[in-house]
Design a protein around this motif. Structure first.
Motif, PDB file in Angstrom:
ATOM      1  N   TYR A 176      -3.203   0.611  -3.518  1.00 12.89           N
ATOM      2  CA  TYR A 176      -2.707  -0.673  -3.058  1.00 12.89           C
ATOM      3  C   TYR A 176      -2.509  -1.587  -4.262  1.00 12.89           C
ATOM      4  N   PRO A 198      -2.665   9.348   8.199  1.00 12.31           N
ATOM      5  CA  PRO A 198      -2.440   8.792   6.859  1.00 12.31           C
ATOM      6  C   PRO A 198      -3.754   8.415   6.189  1.00 12.31           C
ATOM      7  N   MET A 250       0.819  -1.197   0.000  1.00 10.05           N
ATOM      8  CA  MET A 250       0.000   0.000   0.000  1.00 10.05           C
ATOM      9  C   MET A 250       0.854   1.247   0.000  1.00 10.05           C
ATOM     10  N   TYR A 270       0.296   5.176   1.389  1.00 10.42           N
ATOM     11  CA  TYR A 270      -0.525   6.122   2.118  1.00 10.42           C
ATOM     12  C   TYR A 270       0.067   7.519   1.925  1.00 10.42           C
ATOM     13  N   LEU A 327      -5.207   6.122   2.742  1.00 10.65           N
ATOM     14  CA  LEU A 327      -4.819   5.161   1.715  1.00 10.65           C
ATOM     15  C   LEU A 327      -4.896   5.808   0.346  1.00 10.65           C
TER      16      LEU A 327
END
Lengths: 116, 111
Positions: free
Chosen positions: B49, B44, B34, B36, B46
């Motif tokens: 991913y 953080p 991932m 972030y 996302l």
């Protein structure tokens, strides 16, 4: 829909004092986590919970305790604060594994704690 | 050896530049990788991913994983001042209790 909230946002403690950080979520997520973020160290997992009434140790659990009495809340306690616990603390949540969203964590805004 | 190694930077680029952010990781058992993004004094969030090896593209962002060399990359095309943030790489397992983060790379995009 507030997502993940953390209380308080800032706190200054003296060595030896105790406090509790509260994480609350309204997304009905099963998993909840407490991380600390320090310069040069990144995010490190303190404790986590896979559901109401459960807790488990992460990478750096010493000096902290946690409780998850209600699904939406995850509490992080410092019984006797030390200067080494000066950090920014983040709570995160994760949907249940059965949803197969293995990659997805939602973070709160953080609590800045200074221990003098 | 750290689970995820990331160059902290800081990295400063002019607006419109292509940015390349990189991480290396240990333990080939991890399947999820991932990126972030963390703005100053925020949590953080996302960004992207990937699962196992390969590329994934989302608008101006491309995430790349090379499992043979244990290398994770994020490319930002046509970088914007709003991209100025710290970027954290991370790896995870399908157990829900093992996420490891890099230390973050600070990026500034200059108008």
């Amino acid at each position: 829909n507030a997502g993940v909230t953390q209380t308080p946002k800032f706190r200054v403690l003296k060595t030896g004092q105790s406090m509790t950080l509260l994480c609350a979520q309204d997304m009905n997520h099963e998993y909840m986590y407490w991380y600390r973020q320090d310069p040069g160290m990144g995010l490190r997992l303190i404790h986590y919970s896979v559901g109401e009434g459960t807790t488990a140790k992460g990478e750096v659990p010493d000096g902290y305790n946690v409780s998850r009495l209600k699904k939406q809340n995850f509490l992080l306690g410092l019984e006797s604060a030390a200067p080494s616990q000066t950090s920014v603390y983040f709570c995160a949540t994760h949907p249940a594994l059965r949803l197969r969203l293995f990659y997805e964590q939602y973070f709160g805004p953080g609590t800045r704690l200074t221990v003098t | 050896q750290k689970e995820v190694e990331q160059d902290p930077g800081p990295l400063s680029v002019p607006e419109g530049a292509i940015v390349s952010l990189n991480c290396t990781y240990s333990n080939s058992a991890f399947q999820y990788f991932m990126w972030y993004r963390q703005y100053s004094r925020k949590g953080p969030e996302l960004l992207m991913y990937t699962y196992s090896s390969g590329n994934k593209e989302d608008g101006r962002f491309t995430a790349q994983v090379d499992k043979s060399s244990k290398y994770i990359s994020l490319f930002i095309r046509d970088s914007q001042p709003s991209d100025s943030a710290t970027y954290l790489c991370a790896k995870g397992l399908n157990t829900g209790n093992q996420f490891y983060f890099g230390t973050g790379t600070s990026l500034t995009v200059i108008p």
